[in-house]
Scaffold this active site. Structure first.
Site, PDB file in Angstrom:
ATOM      1  N   LYS A 200       0.864  -1.191   0.000  1.00 12.48           N
ATOM      2  CA  LYS A 200       0.000   0.000   0.000  1.00 12.48           C
ATOM      3  C   LYS A 200       0.888   1.224   0.000  1.00 12.48           C
ATOM      4  O   LYS A 200       2.013   1.183   0.498  1.00 12.48           O
ATOM      5  CB  LYS A 200      -0.866   0.017   1.269  1.00 12.48           C
TER       6      LYS A 200
HETATM    7  N1  GLU Z   1      -7.402   0.171  -3.008  1.00 11.25           N
HETATM    8  C1  GLU Z   1      -8.164  -1.009  -3.232  1.00 11.25           C
HETATM    9  C2  GLU Z   1      -8.184  -1.872  -1.992  1.00 11.25           C
HETATM   10  O1  GLU Z   1      -8.010  -1.401  -0.897  1.00 11.25           O
HETATM   11  C3  GLU Z   1      -7.748  -1.731  -4.488  1.00 11.25           C
HETATM   12  C4  GLU Z   1      -6.345  -2.247  -4.496  1.00 11.25           C
HETATM   13  C5  GLU Z   1      -5.877  -2.767  -5.858  1.00 11.25           C
HETATM   14  O2  GLU Z   1      -6.672  -2.818  -6.770  1.00 11.25           O
HETATM   15  O3  GLU Z   1      -4.687  -3.098  -5.934  1.00 11.25           O
HETATM   16  O4  GLU Z   1      -8.435  -3.043  -2.050  1.00 11.25           O
END
Ligand code: GLU
Length: 427
Positions: free
Chosen positions: A116
């Site tokens: 993240k």
């Molecule tokens: N931000 C989204 C989540 O928290 C999508 C993450 C992604 O598609 O890599 O799952």
């Protein structure tokens, strides 16, 4: 013995979201009688980067923002997870979110680790140019660490497909050739996938349908309250509405709106295109965020921030089912209290997994340079998310634990198997 610098490092990671995640990993470890060495490894990020992101603002002055990328775990594949732009982003929050991505990708059976990123900035106070400069410099700082086979960012709170287009372009310019697979959630024109924008909301509604089915109920006629009307909340509202659900309340930063007969969601979506906020939507009355959470509804879908349902307010919840569209919206202590009250929670790592599932499809399509129809994507999304839900439902029945505990145990179990197979490097 732990060195004092390690303790400083831990302080750096101290955040309720991460502390909750560590507790969940420990509890899952106990439930499946996991190898303690595996649990110890899962409680720390593999790699955490902080970068400074200088931006020349429109007034000519340079402002320096702090950016982060946490590569939590890569046992199952490349790091994968979104990038968040929000004022309160810290290393601790990003680490917590990265650990949830690891758990999410594992429980969903995706060939990804967890990662993240984020920048501590209020994106609403940036002009388009400033946002573009911020995104490009952040991408450039991460350059050596990301890539289609290394770490694949995606949108999250405060970022969108345009942000991903800038990230993709910056990375590609620096590599010297187009690399669409470096990010997902891109516009379809440059290698994005059909169905990606609404995927998290659609996945949450698929999970809601299945949860209700297991309880001999349907979305049709159910009363639903949705907290958060961003990408996740608005799509969850729309797909619930299309299935005959009565969405009686929604909220955003401006507060909430209520209509006991059900809000006309397609009209509300049109309304916010021009008005930006839900407040003032014709035919609705205002309601506070706290009152929305306490509404006498069948289903509550928290689709905004983490920690919104906690020990101090969970006693007010009257909904029978909670579907977590956001990451970490219900704290561990609130989960326990709601479970004791007989309220079923569809946990975030499955309920909001639709986004990363379609991100996976986007990445696969980019690799093949062959693109699927939206119907096929939604069908595949349904298959993956329901398979994960059913596996977790079965375990929760067999072990007599709530769905979050079962989801975490399923996830940690899969990670453990892979970690033991790969072994510890160097030994
Ligand atoms: N931000 C989204 C989540 O928290 C999508 C993450 C992604 O598609 O890599 O799952």
């Amino acid at each position: 013995m732990e060195s004092s610098s390690f303790k400083d490092y831990e302080k750096h990671l101290d955040h309720p979201l991460f502390n909750n995640a560590i507790q969940l990993i420990e509890d899952a470890g106990k439930l499946i009688k996991a190898d303690p060495n595996v649990i110890a490894r899962l409680k720390r990020p593999k790699r955490a980067l902080s970068v400074s992101v200088p931006v020349r603002m429109d007034n000519g002055a340079v402002e320096v923002f702090m950016g982060f990328r946490v590569q939590y775990n890569s046992t199952l594949g490349p790091y994968k997870g979104g990038v968040r732009y929000h004022e309160e982003v810290t290393m601790g929050e990003v680490t917590g979110l990265a650990s949830l991505m690891m758990l999410k990708n594992s429980v969903l059976g995706l060939p990804y680790g967890g990662g993240k990123g984020g920048i501590s900035v209020d994106p609403n106070r940036l002009s388009r140019n400033e946002k573009q400069s911020l995104t490009r410099r952040y991408t450039s700082e991460l350059g050596p660490f990301i890539g289609p086979n290394k770490d694949i960012p995606a949108p999250d709170m405060g970022t969108d497909s345009q942000t991903m287009a800038w990230m993709m372009d910056t990375y590609s310019q620096e590599q010297g050739y187009a690399q669409p697979g470096v990010v997902t959630g891109k516009p379809v024109e440059i290698g994005g996938s059909l169905g990606r924008v609404g995927a998290t909301g659609l996945g949450a509604v698929f999970v809601l349908e299945r949860l209700l089915e297991r309880n001999s109920r349907t979305v049709m006629g159910s009363r639903i309250a949705i907290q958060g009307f961003g990408n996740v909340g608005s799509h969850a509202a729309l797909y619930s509405f299309e299935r005959g659900g009565r969405v009686v309340a929604v909220s955003d930063v401006s507060g909430g709106i209520f209509n006991g007969d059900g809000l006309k969601i397609p009209e509300l979506i049109e309304y916010i295109k021009t008005n930006k906020i839900v407040k003032g939507f014709p035919g609705s009355q205002p309601i506070s965020n706290e009152d929305l959470l306490a509404l006498d509804v069948d289903i509550l879908m928290p689709c905004a921030m983490d920690g919104v349902i906690n020990e101090s307010n969970c006693h007010t919840i009257k909904a029978k089912y909670v579907v977590e569209g956001a990451n970490g919206p219900v704290t561990n202590s609130a989960t326990k209290i709601l479970h004791e009250k007989g309220i079923q929670i569809a946990p975030d790592i499955i309920a909001n997994g639709g986004g990363v599932i379609v991100s996976y499809f986007e990445w696969v399509q980019d690799t093949m340079s062959f693109f699927w129809e939206e119907d096929e994507i939604n069908k595949k999304l349904h298959t993956i998310i329901i398979k994960a839900f059913d596996e977790v439902w079965k375990m929760s029945q067999e072990k007599g634990v709530h769905l979050r505990a079962a989801a975490m145990a399923t996830s940690v179990n899969r990670l453990q198997k892979a970690m033991l197979l790969r072994g510890l490097y160097p030994r």
